[in-house]
Design a protein around this motif. Structure first.
Motif, PDB file in Angstrom:
ATOM      1  N   THR A 198       1.108  -0.978  -0.045  1.00  0.00           N
ATOM      2  CA  THR A 198      -0.012  -0.189  -0.035  1.00  0.00           C
ATOM      3  C   THR A 198       0.743   1.069  -0.035  1.00  0.00           C
ATOM      4  O   THR A 198       1.891   1.456   0.838  1.00  0.00           O
ATOM      5  CB  THR A 198      -0.851   0.116   1.228  1.00  0.00           C
ATOM      6  OG1 THR A 198      -1.749  -1.246   1.257  1.00  0.00           O
ATOM      7  CG2 THR A 198      -1.823   1.492   1.368  1.00  0.00           C
ATOM      8  N   CYS A 199       0.629   2.175  -0.910  1.00  0.00           N
ATOM      9  CA  CYS A 199       1.104   3.567  -1.053  1.00  0.00           C
ATOM     10  C   CYS A 199       0.383   4.725  -0.462  1.00  0.00           C
ATOM     11  O   CYS A 199      -1.135   4.703  -1.032  1.00  0.00           O
ATOM     12  CB  CYS A 199       1.664   3.680  -2.349  1.00  0.00           C
ATOM     13  SG  CYS A 199       3.182   2.611  -2.880  1.00  0.00           S
ATOM     14  N   LEU A 237      -4.283  11.814   2.087  1.00  0.00           N
ATOM     15  CA  LEU A 237      -4.951  12.566   0.881  1.00  0.00           C
ATOM     16  C   LEU A 237      -5.615  11.705  -0.335  1.00  0.00           C
ATOM     17  O   LEU A 237      -6.411  11.666  -0.530  1.00  0.00           O
ATOM     18  CB  LEU A 237      -4.003  13.617   0.362  1.00  0.00           C
ATOM     19  CG  LEU A 237      -4.505  14.388  -0.487  1.00  0.00           C
ATOM     20  CD1 LEU A 237      -5.747  15.473  -0.179  1.00  0.00           C
ATOM     21  CD2 LEU A 237      -3.614  15.476  -1.518  1.00  0.00           C
ATOM     22  N   ASP A 238      -4.659  10.518  -0.286  1.00  0.00           N
ATOM     23  CA  ASP A 238      -4.845   9.617  -1.425  1.00  0.00           C
ATOM     24  C   ASP A 238      -3.988   8.352  -0.925  1.00  0.00           C
ATOM     25  O   ASP A 238      -2.950   8.265  -0.298  1.00  0.00           O
ATOM     26  CB  ASP A 238      -4.198   9.978  -2.750  1.00  0.00           C
ATOM     27  CG  ASP A 238      -5.128  10.878  -3.682  1.00  0.00           C
ATOM     28  OD1 ASP A 238      -6.499  10.592  -3.321  1.00  0.00           O
ATOM     29  OD2 ASP A 238      -4.796  11.834  -4.061  1.00  0.00           O
ATOM     30  N   ARG A 239      -4.748   7.218  -1.598  1.00  0.00           N
ATOM     31  CA  ARG A 239      -3.683   6.024  -1.165  1.00  0.00           C
ATOM     32  C   ARG A 239      -4.133   4.726  -2.213  1.00  0.00           C
ATOM     33  O   ARG A 239      -5.276   4.982  -2.924  1.00  0.00           O
ATOM     34  CB  ARG A 239      -4.178   5.324   0.320  1.00  0.00           C
ATOM     35  CG  ARG A 239      -5.346   4.881   0.464  1.00  0.00           C
ATOM     36  CD  ARG A 239      -6.057   4.467   1.689  1.00  0.00           C
ATOM     37  NE  ARG A 239      -5.438   3.305   2.225  1.00  0.00           N
ATOM     38  CZ  ARG A 239      -4.450   3.142   3.122  1.00  0.00           C
ATOM     39  NH1 ARG A 239      -3.737   3.993   3.478  1.00  0.00           N
ATOM     40  NH2 ARG A 239      -4.105   1.858   3.408  1.00  0.00           N
ATOM     41  N   VAL A 240      -3.337   3.862  -2.643  1.00  0.00           N
ATOM     42  CA  VAL A 240      -3.552   2.759  -3.430  1.00  0.00           C
ATOM     43  C   VAL A 240      -3.222   1.415  -2.765  1.00  0.00           C
ATOM     44  O   VAL A 240      -2.068   1.470  -2.152  1.00  0.00           O
ATOM     45  CB  VAL A 240      -2.677   2.960  -4.627  1.00  0.00           C
ATOM     46  CG1 VAL A 240      -2.885   1.668  -5.393  1.00  0.00           C
ATOM     47  CG2 VAL A 240      -3.102   4.016  -5.570  1.00  0.00           C
ATOM     48  N   GLN A 283      -5.550  -1.383   7.310  1.00  0.00           N
ATOM     49  CA  GLN A 283      -6.522  -0.288   6.854  1.00  0.00           C
ATOM     50  C   GLN A 283      -6.461   1.148   7.387  1.00  0.00           C
ATOM     51  O   GLN A 283      -6.570   1.238   8.608  1.00  0.00           O
ATOM     52  CB  GLN A 283      -7.851  -0.734   7.092  1.00  0.00           C
ATOM     53  CG  GLN A 283      -8.427  -2.320   6.466  1.00  0.00           C
ATOM     54  CD  GLN A 283      -8.675  -2.047   4.876  1.00  0.00           C
ATOM     55  OE1 GLN A 283      -8.673  -0.732   4.505  1.00  0.00           O
ATOM     56  NE2 GLN A 283      -8.423  -2.995   4.348  1.00  0.00           N
ATOM     57  N   LEU A 284      -5.853   1.938   6.565  1.00  0.00           N
ATOM     58  CA  LEU A 284      -5.953   3.498   7.108  1.00  0.00           C
ATOM     59  C   LEU A 284      -6.530   4.160   6.153  1.00  0.00           C
ATOM     60  O   LEU A 284      -5.551   4.682   5.192  1.00  0.00           O
ATOM     61  CB  LEU A 284      -4.320   3.878   7.623  1.00  0.00           C
ATOM     62  CG  LEU A 284      -3.556   3.365   8.529  1.00  0.00           C
ATOM     63  CD1 LEU A 284      -2.343   3.431   8.466  1.00  0.00           C
ATOM     64  CD2 LEU A 284      -4.444   3.906   9.860  1.00  0.00           C
ATOM     65  N   PRO A 285      -7.636   4.278   5.947  1.00  0.00           N
ATOM     66  CA  PRO A 285      -8.479   5.041   4.918  1.00  0.00           C
ATOM     67  C   PRO A 285      -8.092   6.571   4.553  1.00  0.00           C
ATOM     68  O   PRO A 285      -7.563   7.293   5.773  1.00  0.00           O
ATOM     69  CB  PRO A 285     -10.103   4.925   5.203  1.00  0.00           C
ATOM     70  CG  PRO A 285      -9.946   4.776   6.664  1.00  0.00           C
ATOM     71  CD  PRO A 285      -8.637   4.016   6.940  1.00  0.00           C
ATOM     72  N   VAL A 286      -8.302   6.995   3.304  1.00  0.00           N
ATOM     73  CA  VAL A 286      -8.237   8.375   3.075  1.00  0.00           C
ATOM     74  C   VAL A 286      -9.032   9.017   4.210  1.00  0.00           C
ATOM     75  O   VAL A 286     -10.262   8.856   4.435  1.00  0.00           O
ATOM     76  CB  VAL A 286      -8.818   8.693   1.797  1.00  0.00           C
ATOM     77  CG1 VAL A 286      -8.680  10.225   1.399  1.00  0.00           C
ATOM     78  CG2 VAL A 286      -7.878   8.004   0.528  1.00  0.00           C
ATOM     79  N   GLY A 287      -8.321  10.425   4.630  1.00  0.00           N
ATOM     80  CA  GLY A 287      -8.739  11.155   5.597  1.00  0.00           C
ATOM     81  C   GLY A 287      -8.517  10.695   6.961  1.00  0.00           C
ATOM     82  O   GLY A 287      -8.467  11.407   8.103  1.00  0.00           O
TER      83      GLY A 287
END
Length: 259
Positions: A108-109, A122-125, A134-138
């Motif tokens: 994960t980046c 701000l963004d992730r893939v 799991q560390l979601p956007v935001g």
């Protein structure tokens, strides 16, 4: 410049543009700015500058620095910056870069930006592995115990870093978190010298991470590009093999800011 010359120059600047010029100058400098600096740079009268600074501060676009006299970006200005960076065409280009890095690394980046209390994703893939963190956007994560956060701390002026270290917010997240100011300051100094930052299970047990800076055209940190993985697949040592890939991706992200 005489008072008459200042008045003449100010008269040439539309009223509805003056506050925008102040915000632009504060953002451009990247360090807390005194009213006298703005008066000299913009050619606005002293009463005008002080009145506009008070308005910007009361509305949350600017905030006072620790010295009580200088001004830096407030929450609303920082949010405006994040929203601007999230514009659709920019986000599409950013995600393409993150996707390329994630595919090469296989983990994960994340692209994170600094906020007042920590780094915000701000963004992730995501990685394609079923075992993932799991560390979601935001999500907002601390400065002192994450690769991205420590990368940001390494770019602070010494006075600001000392203020952060003495504020008493160094709470442990794991038994490996650096919460002793001298130890963290030494770590931040190494990061500044090396140009990258790591997280060896300091934020979350069982997670390792590596981060590099994303810079603007003046070489200032505007965000970080990072990779994190469960320690079952990668420790800090093995993540270091991806340093060149991350740096290349960060360079591509930086180029988006100057196009």
């Amino acid at each position: 410049m005489t008072e008459t010359e200042t008045q003449e120059k100010e008269a040439q600047i539309p009223t509805n543009l003056r506050l925008l010029l102040i915000l632009e100058e504060v953002a451009r400098r990247g360090v807390p700015v005194k009213p006298s600096d703005l008066i000299e740079a913009l050619g606005l009268a002293k009463p005008t500058v002080h009145r506009l600074l008070q308005t910007a501060e009361s509305e949350g676009f600017l905030q006072r620095d620790l010295d009580g006299r200088s001004y830096g970006p407030g929450r609303r200005l920082r949010l405006l910056s994040v929203n601007t960076m999230s514009a659709e065409h920019l986000r599409t280009a950013r995600l393409a870069i993150l996707r390329s890095v994630a595919e090469e690394v296989g983990e994960t980046c994340n692209l994170a930006v600094p906020d007042r209390e920590g780094m915000i994703y701000l963004d992730r893939v995501e990685t394609k592995w079923p075992l993932r963190i799991q560390l979601p956007v935001g999500t907002q994560v601390p400065f002192h115990c994450t690769a991205s956060g420590k990368m940001y701390l390494s770019t602070l002026r010494q006075k600001m870093l000392e203020g952060f270290l003495s504020a008493g917010n160094l709470k442990p997240r794991t038994e490996r978190s650096l919460i002793e100011p001298k130890a963290l300051q030494a770590e931040v100094r190494r990061i500044s010298e090396n140009g990258y930052s790591t997280d060896d299970e300091e934020f979350m047990t069982g997670m390792a991470a590596l981060a590099v800076p994303v810079q603007d055209g003046q070489g200032r940190l505007v965000g970080t590009l990072s990779v994190h993985a469960p320690t079952q697949r990668h420790d800090v040592g093995s993540l270091m093999s991806f340093l060149g890939t991350l740096q290349k991706g960060a360079g591509a992200l930086s180029a988006l800011l100057t196009e």
